[in-house]
Design an enzyme around this catalytic site. Sequence first.
Site, short mmCIF file in Angstrom:
data_model
loop_
_atom_site.label_atom_id
_atom_site.label_comp_id
_atom_site.label_asym_id
_atom_site.label_seq_id
_atom_site.Cartn_x
_atom_site.Cartn_y
_atom_site.Cartn_z
N SER A 27 -3.49 -0.20 4.05
CA SER A 27 -2.61 -0.02 5.20
C SER A 27 -3.18 1.11 6.06
CB SER A 27 -1.20 0.34 4.73
OG SER A 27 -0.37 0.58 5.84
N LYS A 76 -4.03 -4.06 6.79
CA LYS A 76 -2.69 -3.96 7.42
C LYS A 76 -2.76 -2.88 8.49
CE LYS A 76 1.83 -2.13 6.00
NZ LYS A 76 2.88 -2.16 4.91
N LYS A 98 -0.82 -0.67 11.45
CA LYS A 98 0.45 -0.24 12.02
C LYS A 98 0.36 -0.51 13.51
CE LYS A 98 2.23 1.31 8.36
NZ LYS A 98 3.53 0.84 7.89
N ASP A 128 2.18 -4.21 10.81
CA ASP A 128 3.47 -3.66 10.41
C ASP A 128 4.01 -2.84 11.58
OD1 ASP A 128 4.69 -1.61 7.61
OD2 ASP A 128 5.71 -2.54 9.31
N GLU A 182 5.06 -7.57 9.81
CA GLU A 182 6.05 -6.91 8.95
C GLU A 182 7.06 -6.16 9.81
OE1 GLU A 182 4.02 -4.56 5.99
OE2 GLU A 182 5.87 -3.56 5.38
N ASP A 193 10.77 -5.82 5.37
CA ASP A 193 10.55 -4.64 4.52
C ASP A 193 11.86 -3.86 4.54
OD1 ASP A 193 8.15 -1.83 4.73
OD2 ASP A 193 10.01 -2.04 3.63
N LYS A 212 9.44 -3.42 -2.05
CA LYS A 212 9.07 -2.07 -2.49
C LYS A 212 10.04 -1.69 -3.60
CE LYS A 212 7.22 -0.33 1.84
NZ LYS A 212 7.30 0.69 2.91
N GLY A 223 4.15 -0.40 -0.59
CA GLY A 223 3.95 0.95 -1.14
C GLY A 223 4.65 1.98 -0.28
O1 LIG Z 1 1.57 2.84 0.54
C1 LIG Z 1 0.70 2.43 1.34
O2 LIG Z 1 -0.49 2.36 1.11
C2 LIG Z 1 1.11 2.03 2.72
C3 LIG Z 1 2.55 2.11 2.86
C4 LIG Z 1 3.02 1.85 4.23
O3 LIG Z 1 2.41 1.15 5.01
C5 LIG Z 1 4.28 2.45 4.56
C6 LIG Z 1 4.76 3.47 3.81
C7 LIG Z 1 5.98 4.11 4.14
C8 LIG Z 1 6.64 3.76 5.22
C9 LIG Z 1 6.01 2.93 6.21
O4 LIG Z 1 5.33 3.76 7.07
C10 LIG Z 1 4.99 1.92 5.71
C11 LIG Z 1 5.64 0.57 5.49
O5 LIG Z 1 6.60 0.29 6.21
O6 LIG Z 1 5.19 -0.26 4.68
MG LIG Z 2 6.47 -1.77 6.11
#
Ligand SMILES: O=C(O)CCC(=O)C1=CC=C[C@@H](O)[C@@H]1C(=O)O
Ligand SMILES: [Mg+2]
Length: 371
Positions: free
Chosen positions: A136, A162, A164, A189, A214, A239, A263, A291
Amino acid sequence: MKIEKIVLRKMKMQLKKPFHVSFGIIKEKKFIVAEVHTKDFIGYGDCSALPFPFYNEETTSTAWHILDEFLIPLILSKDEISHPEEVNSLFSPIRRNQMAKSALDCAIWDLYAKEQNISLSKALGGTKEKIETGISIGIQDSIDDLLHVIDKYMNEGYRRIKLKIKPGKDIKYLEAVREHFGDIMLMADANSAYTLKDIDLFKEMDKFNLLMIEQPLSHDDIVDHAKLQAVVDTRICLDESIHSIEDARKAIELGSMKTINIKVARVGGLTETKKIHDLCQLNGIPVWCGGMLDTGIARAHNIAVASLPNYQFPGDIPASNRYWDNDFVSPQVIIDQNSLVQVPNTAGIGFEPALELYDKYTIEKKEFVKS
Ligand SMILES: O=C(O)CCC(=O)C1=CC=C[C@@H](O)[C@@H]1C(=O)O
Ligand SMILES: [Mg+2]
Protein backbone atom coordinates in the site's frame (compact mmCIF):
# COMPACT_ATOMS: atom_id res chain seq x y z
CA MET A 1 -7.77 -21.44 29.60
CA LYS A 2 -7.30 -20.20 33.19
CA ILE A 3 -6.12 -16.62 32.69
CA GLU A 4 -3.99 -15.40 35.61
CA LYS A 5 -2.72 -12.02 34.42
CA ILE A 6 -3.07 -9.51 31.58
CA VAL A 7 -0.36 -6.97 30.73
CA LEU A 8 -1.02 -3.90 28.59
CA ARG A 9 1.88 -2.07 26.96
CA LYS A 10 1.42 1.22 25.11
CA MET A 11 4.10 1.25 22.42
CA LYS A 12 5.49 3.97 20.13
CA MET A 13 7.46 3.30 16.94
CA GLN A 14 8.52 5.81 14.29
CA LEU A 15 7.68 4.85 10.71
CA LYS A 16 10.69 4.75 8.36
CA LYS A 17 8.82 7.27 6.19
CA PRO A 18 5.55 9.19 6.78
CA PHE A 19 2.48 7.48 5.28
CA HIS A 20 0.20 10.03 3.55
CA VAL A 21 -3.47 9.12 3.19
CA SER A 22 -6.56 11.18 2.28
CA PHE A 23 -7.30 11.96 5.94
CA GLY A 24 -3.78 12.87 7.04
CA ILE A 25 -0.13 11.91 7.41
CA ILE A 26 0.93 9.09 9.77
CA LYS A 27 4.52 9.55 11.04
CA GLU A 28 4.64 7.50 14.18
CA LYS A 29 2.56 4.59 15.33
CA LYS A 30 1.30 4.41 18.89
CA PHE A 31 -0.33 1.05 19.56
CA ILE A 32 -1.11 -1.33 22.39
CA VAL A 33 0.19 -4.85 22.90
CA ALA A 34 -1.95 -7.08 25.12
CA GLU A 35 -0.32 -10.09 26.78
CA VAL A 36 -2.68 -12.69 28.26
CA HIS A 37 -0.94 -15.03 30.71
CA THR A 38 -1.87 -18.49 31.95
CA LYS A 39 0.45 -20.59 34.12
CA ASP A 40 2.20 -22.03 31.07
CA PHE A 41 1.63 -19.74 28.08
CA ILE A 42 1.36 -16.09 26.96
CA GLY A 43 -0.99 -15.04 24.18
CA TYR A 44 -0.29 -11.78 22.28
CA GLY A 45 -2.65 -9.37 20.56
CA ASP A 46 -2.26 -5.84 19.15
CA CYS A 47 -4.67 -2.95 19.34
CA SER A 48 -4.08 -1.12 16.04
CA ALA A 49 -6.12 2.03 16.77
CA LEU A 50 -4.30 5.08 15.38
CA PRO A 51 -3.32 7.99 17.69
CA PHE A 52 -6.10 10.12 16.11
CA PRO A 53 -9.80 9.39 15.29
CA PHE A 54 -9.61 9.98 11.51
CA TYR A 55 -9.73 6.38 10.26
CA ASN A 56 -12.37 5.23 12.75
CA GLU A 57 -13.75 6.57 16.05
CA GLU A 58 -11.05 4.95 18.19
CA THR A 59 -7.64 6.23 19.28
CA THR A 60 -4.81 4.63 21.23
CA SER A 61 -6.07 6.49 24.33
CA THR A 62 -9.74 5.53 23.98
CA ALA A 63 -8.74 1.90 23.45
CA TRP A 64 -6.50 1.93 26.53
CA HIS A 65 -9.43 3.26 28.60
CA ILE A 66 -11.91 0.66 27.27
CA LEU A 67 -9.42 -2.18 27.85
CA ASP A 68 -8.51 -0.94 31.34
CA GLU A 69 -12.01 -0.10 32.60
CA PHE A 70 -14.25 -2.61 30.83
CA LEU A 71 -12.75 -5.39 28.70
CA ILE A 72 -9.99 -6.69 30.98
CA PRO A 73 -12.28 -6.79 34.06
CA LEU A 74 -14.77 -8.83 31.99
CA ILE A 75 -12.07 -11.37 31.04
CA LEU A 76 -10.70 -11.61 34.59
CA SER A 77 -14.24 -12.08 35.97
CA LYS A 78 -14.36 -15.50 34.27
CA ASP A 79 -12.95 -18.53 36.11
CA GLU A 80 -12.07 -20.15 32.81
CA ILE A 81 -12.45 -19.49 29.07
CA SER A 82 -12.88 -22.80 27.26
CA HIS A 83 -12.77 -21.44 23.68
CA PRO A 84 -11.71 -18.04 22.27
CA GLU A 85 -15.09 -17.71 20.53
CA GLU A 86 -16.58 -17.00 23.97
CA VAL A 87 -14.77 -13.64 24.09
CA ASN A 88 -16.80 -12.17 21.21
CA SER A 89 -20.10 -12.75 23.08
CA LEU A 90 -18.60 -11.75 26.45
CA PHE A 91 -17.79 -8.34 24.90
CA SER A 92 -21.16 -7.93 23.13
CA PRO A 93 -22.73 -5.58 25.78
CA ILE A 94 -19.96 -3.06 24.98
CA ARG A 95 -20.79 -0.99 21.92
CA ARG A 96 -18.25 -0.79 19.06
CA ASN A 97 -14.65 -0.14 20.28
CA GLN A 98 -13.69 -2.97 17.96
CA MET A 99 -9.95 -2.31 17.94
CA ALA A 100 -9.80 -2.44 21.73
CA LYS A 101 -11.78 -5.70 21.69
CA SER A 102 -9.57 -7.13 18.95
CA ALA A 103 -6.42 -6.92 21.08
CA LEU A 104 -7.83 -9.37 23.66
CA ASP A 105 -9.78 -11.52 21.19
CA CYS A 106 -6.58 -12.10 19.19
CA ALA A 107 -4.40 -12.65 22.27
CA ILE A 108 -6.79 -15.31 23.54
CA TRP A 109 -6.89 -17.03 20.13
CA ASP A 110 -3.05 -17.11 20.22
CA LEU A 111 -3.15 -18.50 23.77
CA TYR A 112 -5.68 -21.17 22.76
CA ALA A 113 -3.58 -22.31 19.79
CA LYS A 114 -0.49 -22.51 22.03
CA GLU A 115 -2.38 -24.61 24.61
CA GLN A 116 -3.61 -26.91 21.80
CA ASN A 117 -0.03 -26.96 20.38
CA ILE A 118 -1.28 -26.04 16.89
CA SER A 119 -0.62 -23.03 14.65
CA LEU A 120 -3.12 -20.15 14.81
CA SER A 121 -3.74 -20.74 11.09
CA LYS A 122 -4.79 -24.32 11.82
CA ALA A 123 -6.90 -23.25 14.84
CA LEU A 124 -8.80 -20.84 12.55
CA GLY A 125 -9.31 -23.39 9.75
CA GLY A 126 -6.58 -22.07 7.46
CA THR A 127 -5.80 -24.07 4.31
CA LYS A 128 -2.81 -22.27 2.78
CA GLU A 129 0.92 -22.68 3.53
CA LYS A 130 1.78 -19.36 1.84
CA ILE A 131 -0.27 -16.19 1.51
CA GLU A 132 -0.01 -13.48 -1.16
CA THR A 133 0.76 -9.96 -0.02
CA GLY A 134 0.63 -6.53 -1.62
CA ILE A 135 2.02 -3.08 -0.95
CA SER A 136 0.00 0.00 0.00
CA ILE A 137 1.61 3.25 -1.16
CA GLY A 138 0.73 6.55 0.44
CA ILE A 139 -0.15 9.68 -1.56
CA GLN A 140 3.02 10.97 -3.23
CA ASP A 141 3.93 14.64 -3.93
CA SER A 142 4.43 14.05 -7.64
CA ILE A 143 3.80 11.46 -10.35
CA ASP A 144 7.57 11.01 -10.72
CA ASP A 145 7.89 10.19 -7.00
CA LEU A 146 5.04 7.69 -7.31
CA LEU A 147 6.61 5.88 -10.29
CA HIS A 148 9.94 5.61 -8.41
CA VAL A 149 8.25 4.21 -5.30
CA ILE A 150 6.31 1.63 -7.31
CA ASP A 151 9.52 0.61 -9.15
CA LYS A 152 11.30 0.13 -5.80
CA TYR A 153 8.60 -2.14 -4.37
CA MET A 154 8.14 -4.16 -7.56
CA ASN A 155 11.88 -4.83 -7.50
CA GLU A 156 11.43 -6.09 -3.92
CA GLY A 157 8.93 -8.64 -5.24
CA TYR A 158 5.52 -7.02 -4.61
CA ARG A 159 3.01 -7.76 -7.37
CA ARG A 160 -0.12 -6.00 -6.11
CA ILE A 161 0.14 -2.23 -5.88
CA LYS A 162 -2.43 -0.27 -3.81
CA LEU A 163 -2.43 3.48 -4.35
CA LYS A 164 -3.98 5.99 -2.02
CA ILE A 165 -6.03 8.50 -4.02
CA LYS A 166 -7.91 11.71 -3.24
CA PRO A 167 -9.51 14.46 -5.38
CA GLY A 168 -6.79 15.97 -7.58
CA LYS A 169 -4.49 12.98 -7.09
CA ASP A 170 -6.40 10.25 -8.89
CA ILE A 171 -6.94 10.02 -12.68
CA LYS A 172 -3.58 11.54 -13.72
CA TYR A 173 -1.69 9.38 -11.21
CA LEU A 174 -3.49 6.18 -12.29
CA GLU A 175 -2.97 7.09 -15.98
CA ALA A 176 0.78 7.54 -15.44
CA VAL A 177 1.07 4.22 -13.61
CA ARG A 178 -0.77 2.36 -16.38
CA GLU A 179 1.39 4.04 -19.06
CA HIS A 180 4.63 3.26 -17.21
CA PHE A 181 3.97 -0.22 -15.82
CA GLY A 182 1.32 -1.67 -18.15
CA ASP A 183 -1.25 -4.11 -16.81
CA ILE A 184 0.18 -4.68 -13.32
CA MET A 185 -2.19 -5.71 -10.51
CA LEU A 186 -3.31 -2.20 -9.46
CA MET A 187 -5.94 -0.96 -7.00
CA ALA A 188 -6.90 2.35 -5.38
CA ASP A 189 -7.97 3.25 -1.82
CA ALA A 190 -9.84 6.55 -1.41
CA ASN A 191 -10.53 6.40 2.34
CA SER A 192 -13.95 8.02 1.82
CA ALA A 193 -12.58 11.09 0.01
CA TYR A 194 -15.38 11.20 -2.63
CA THR A 195 -19.18 11.43 -2.90
CA LEU A 196 -21.79 10.28 -5.42
CA LYS A 197 -21.25 13.64 -7.17
CA ASP A 198 -17.99 12.07 -8.41
CA ILE A 199 -19.84 9.19 -10.10
CA ASP A 200 -18.55 10.17 -13.57
CA LEU A 201 -14.96 10.14 -12.28
CA PHE A 202 -15.44 6.54 -11.13
CA LYS A 203 -17.03 5.60 -14.46
CA GLU A 204 -13.87 7.03 -16.11
CA MET A 205 -11.70 4.89 -13.80
CA ASP A 206 -13.23 1.75 -15.38
CA LYS A 207 -10.70 2.23 -18.24
CA PHE A 208 -7.82 1.45 -15.84
CA ASN A 209 -9.01 -2.13 -15.23
CA LEU A 210 -8.29 -1.77 -11.49
CA LEU A 211 -8.46 -4.81 -9.22
CA MET A 212 -10.82 -2.76 -7.00
CA ILE A 213 -11.54 0.69 -5.63
CA GLU A 214 -11.52 0.66 -1.83
CA GLN A 215 -13.97 2.78 0.22
CA PRO A 216 -14.59 5.55 -2.30
CA LEU A 217 -17.54 7.03 -0.38
CA SER A 218 -18.46 7.86 3.20
CA HIS A 219 -16.94 5.74 6.01
CA ASP A 220 -20.39 4.77 7.35
CA ASP A 221 -22.22 4.20 4.08
CA ILE A 222 -23.48 1.10 2.27
CA VAL A 223 -26.40 2.70 0.35
CA ASP A 224 -24.51 5.11 -1.92
CA HIS A 225 -21.84 2.46 -2.47
CA ALA A 226 -24.60 0.19 -3.83
CA LYS A 227 -25.66 2.96 -6.26
CA LEU A 228 -22.03 3.40 -7.34
CA GLN A 229 -21.36 -0.36 -7.72
CA ALA A 230 -24.48 -0.61 -9.95
CA VAL A 231 -23.03 1.79 -12.56
CA VAL A 232 -19.30 0.94 -12.63
CA ASP A 233 -17.55 -2.24 -13.80
CA THR A 234 -14.69 -1.92 -11.31
CA ARG A 235 -15.07 -3.95 -8.12
CA ILE A 236 -15.98 -1.70 -5.19
CA CYS A 237 -14.34 -2.80 -1.90
CA LEU A 238 -15.63 -1.79 1.53
CA ASP A 239 -13.20 -1.19 4.39
CA GLU A 240 -14.33 1.46 6.94
CA SER A 241 -18.07 0.70 6.44
CA ILE A 242 -17.88 -2.88 7.71
CA HIS A 243 -17.48 -3.37 11.49
CA SER A 244 -19.39 -6.62 12.00
CA ILE A 245 -21.10 -9.56 10.34
CA GLU A 246 -24.36 -7.60 10.50
CA ASP A 247 -22.81 -4.76 8.46
CA ALA A 248 -21.51 -7.34 5.98
CA ARG A 249 -24.92 -9.06 5.71
CA LYS A 250 -26.69 -5.77 4.92
CA ALA A 251 -24.03 -4.67 2.43
CA ILE A 252 -24.27 -8.01 0.61
CA GLU A 253 -28.07 -7.74 0.50
CA LEU A 254 -27.83 -4.21 -0.96
CA GLY A 255 -25.08 -5.12 -3.44
CA SER A 256 -22.82 -2.41 -1.97
CA MET A 257 -19.56 -4.05 -3.00
CA LYS A 258 -17.95 -7.04 -4.72
CA THR A 259 -15.27 -7.59 -2.08
CA ILE A 260 -14.51 -6.71 1.54
CA ASN A 261 -11.20 -5.69 3.09
CA ILE A 262 -11.54 -7.56 6.39
CA LYS A 263 -9.26 -5.87 8.92
CA VAL A 264 -9.14 -8.04 12.03
CA ALA A 265 -8.73 -4.88 14.16
CA ARG A 266 -11.72 -3.06 12.61
CA VAL A 267 -14.19 -5.92 13.18
CA GLY A 268 -13.21 -6.72 16.78
CA GLY A 269 -10.95 -9.72 16.33
CA LEU A 270 -10.60 -13.16 14.79
CA THR A 271 -14.00 -14.64 15.71
CA GLU A 272 -15.94 -11.87 13.92
CA THR A 273 -13.42 -12.03 11.07
CA LYS A 274 -14.16 -15.74 10.59
CA LYS A 275 -17.92 -15.08 10.63
CA ILE A 276 -17.59 -12.39 7.92
CA HIS A 277 -15.22 -14.60 5.91
CA ASP A 278 -17.72 -17.51 6.04
CA LEU A 279 -20.75 -15.32 5.16
CA CYS A 280 -18.91 -13.85 2.17
CA GLN A 281 -17.83 -17.32 1.04
CA LEU A 282 -21.48 -18.46 1.21
CA ASN A 283 -22.45 -15.49 -1.00
CA GLY A 284 -19.62 -15.81 -3.52
CA ILE A 285 -17.92 -12.62 -2.31
CA PRO A 286 -14.10 -12.93 -2.19
CA VAL A 287 -12.35 -11.18 0.70
CA TRP A 288 -8.82 -10.04 1.50
CA CYS A 289 -6.88 -9.05 4.61
CA GLY A 290 -6.37 -5.32 5.24
CA GLY A 291 -3.69 -3.85 7.46
CA MET A 292 -3.23 -0.97 9.87
CA LEU A 293 0.46 -0.25 9.25
CA ASP A 294 0.98 -3.28 11.39
CA THR A 295 3.81 -4.23 13.65
CA GLY A 296 4.81 -7.80 14.25
CA ILE A 297 2.02 -9.24 16.40
CA ALA A 298 -0.90 -7.83 14.37
CA ARG A 299 0.87 -8.92 11.17
CA ALA A 300 1.21 -12.43 12.60
CA HIS A 301 -2.55 -12.61 13.21
CA ASN A 302 -3.17 -11.29 9.68
CA ILE A 303 -0.90 -13.94 8.13
CA ALA A 304 -2.83 -16.68 9.98
CA VAL A 305 -6.28 -15.40 9.01
CA ALA A 306 -5.27 -14.77 5.38
CA SER A 307 -4.65 -18.54 5.10
CA LEU A 308 -8.44 -19.12 5.21
CA PRO A 309 -9.81 -20.33 1.85
CA ASN A 310 -11.96 -17.33 0.82
CA TYR A 311 -9.08 -14.85 1.11
CA GLN A 312 -8.63 -14.42 -2.64
CA PHE A 313 -6.78 -11.13 -3.13
CA PRO A 314 -3.29 -10.15 -1.90
CA GLY A 315 -3.42 -8.63 1.60
CA ASP A 316 -1.92 -5.46 3.10
CA ILE A 317 0.54 -7.73 4.91
CA PRO A 318 3.90 -6.36 3.81
CA ALA A 319 7.31 -7.50 5.03
CA SER A 320 8.54 -6.27 8.42
CA ASN A 321 10.85 -3.75 6.73
CA ARG A 322 8.00 -1.96 4.91
CA TYR A 323 7.35 0.47 7.77
CA TRP A 324 9.94 -0.37 10.44
CA ASP A 325 13.75 -0.23 10.76
CA ASN A 326 13.38 -3.18 13.08
CA ASP A 327 10.05 -4.73 13.86
CA PHE A 328 9.93 -6.02 17.42
CA VAL A 329 9.12 -9.65 16.69
CA SER A 330 11.28 -12.50 15.51
CA PRO A 331 11.57 -13.92 13.00
CA GLN A 332 11.10 -10.82 10.81
CA VAL A 333 8.61 -11.33 7.98
CA ILE A 334 10.09 -11.35 4.47
CA ILE A 335 8.39 -11.79 1.10
CA ASP A 336 9.66 -13.96 -1.77
CA GLN A 337 9.91 -12.88 -5.42
CA ASN A 338 6.25 -13.84 -5.94
CA SER A 339 5.18 -11.62 -3.06
CA LEU A 340 4.37 -14.66 -0.92
CA VAL A 341 4.79 -14.99 2.86
CA GLN A 342 5.20 -18.32 4.64
CA VAL A 343 2.40 -19.19 7.10
CA PRO A 344 4.07 -20.38 10.36
CA ASN A 345 3.28 -23.97 11.36
CA THR A 346 4.57 -23.61 14.93
CA ALA A 347 2.19 -23.24 17.89
CA GLY A 348 0.19 -20.02 18.13
CA ILE A 349 1.07 -16.94 16.05
CA GLY A 350 4.53 -18.39 15.30
CA PHE A 351 6.42 -15.22 16.23
CA GLU A 352 8.06 -14.11 19.47
CA PRO A 353 8.30 -10.51 20.73
CA ALA A 354 11.92 -9.34 20.65
CA LEU A 355 12.00 -8.65 24.40
CA GLU A 356 15.23 -6.65 24.12
CA LEU A 357 13.27 -4.14 21.98
CA TYR A 358 10.12 -4.28 24.09
CA ASP A 359 11.36 -1.74 26.64
CA LYS A 360 12.77 0.52 23.91
CA TYR A 361 9.29 0.93 22.43
CA THR A 362 7.14 0.73 25.61
CA ILE A 363 5.92 4.13 26.82
CA GLU A 364 3.37 2.87 29.36
CA LYS A 365 2.69 -0.49 31.02
CA LYS A 366 -0.04 -1.79 33.32
CA GLU A 367 -0.53 -5.24 34.86
CA PHE A 368 -3.91 -6.74 35.79
CA VAL A 369 -3.68 -9.80 38.08
CA LYS A 370 -6.71 -12.03 38.64
CA SER A 371 -7.79 -11.72 42.27
O1 LIG B 1 -1.06 -1.78 6.57
C1 LIG B 1 -0.71 -1.45 5.41
O2 LIG B 1 0.29 -1.84 4.84
C2 LIG B 1 -1.53 -0.45 4.65
C3 LIG B 1 -2.71 -0.09 5.41
C4 LIG B 1 -3.50 0.98 4.78
O3 LIG B 1 -3.52 1.17 3.59
C5 LIG B 1 -4.29 1.75 5.70
C6 LIG B 1 -4.02 1.74 7.03
C7 LIG B 1 -4.76 2.52 7.94
C8 LIG B 1 -5.70 3.34 7.50
C9 LIG B 1 -5.80 3.62 6.10
O4 LIG B 1 -4.97 4.69 5.83
C10 LIG B 1 -5.38 2.53 5.14
C11 LIG B 1 -6.59 1.72 4.70
O5 LIG B 1 -7.68 2.30 4.67
O6 LIG B 1 -6.49 0.54 4.33
MG1 LIG C 1 -8.63 1.09 3.28
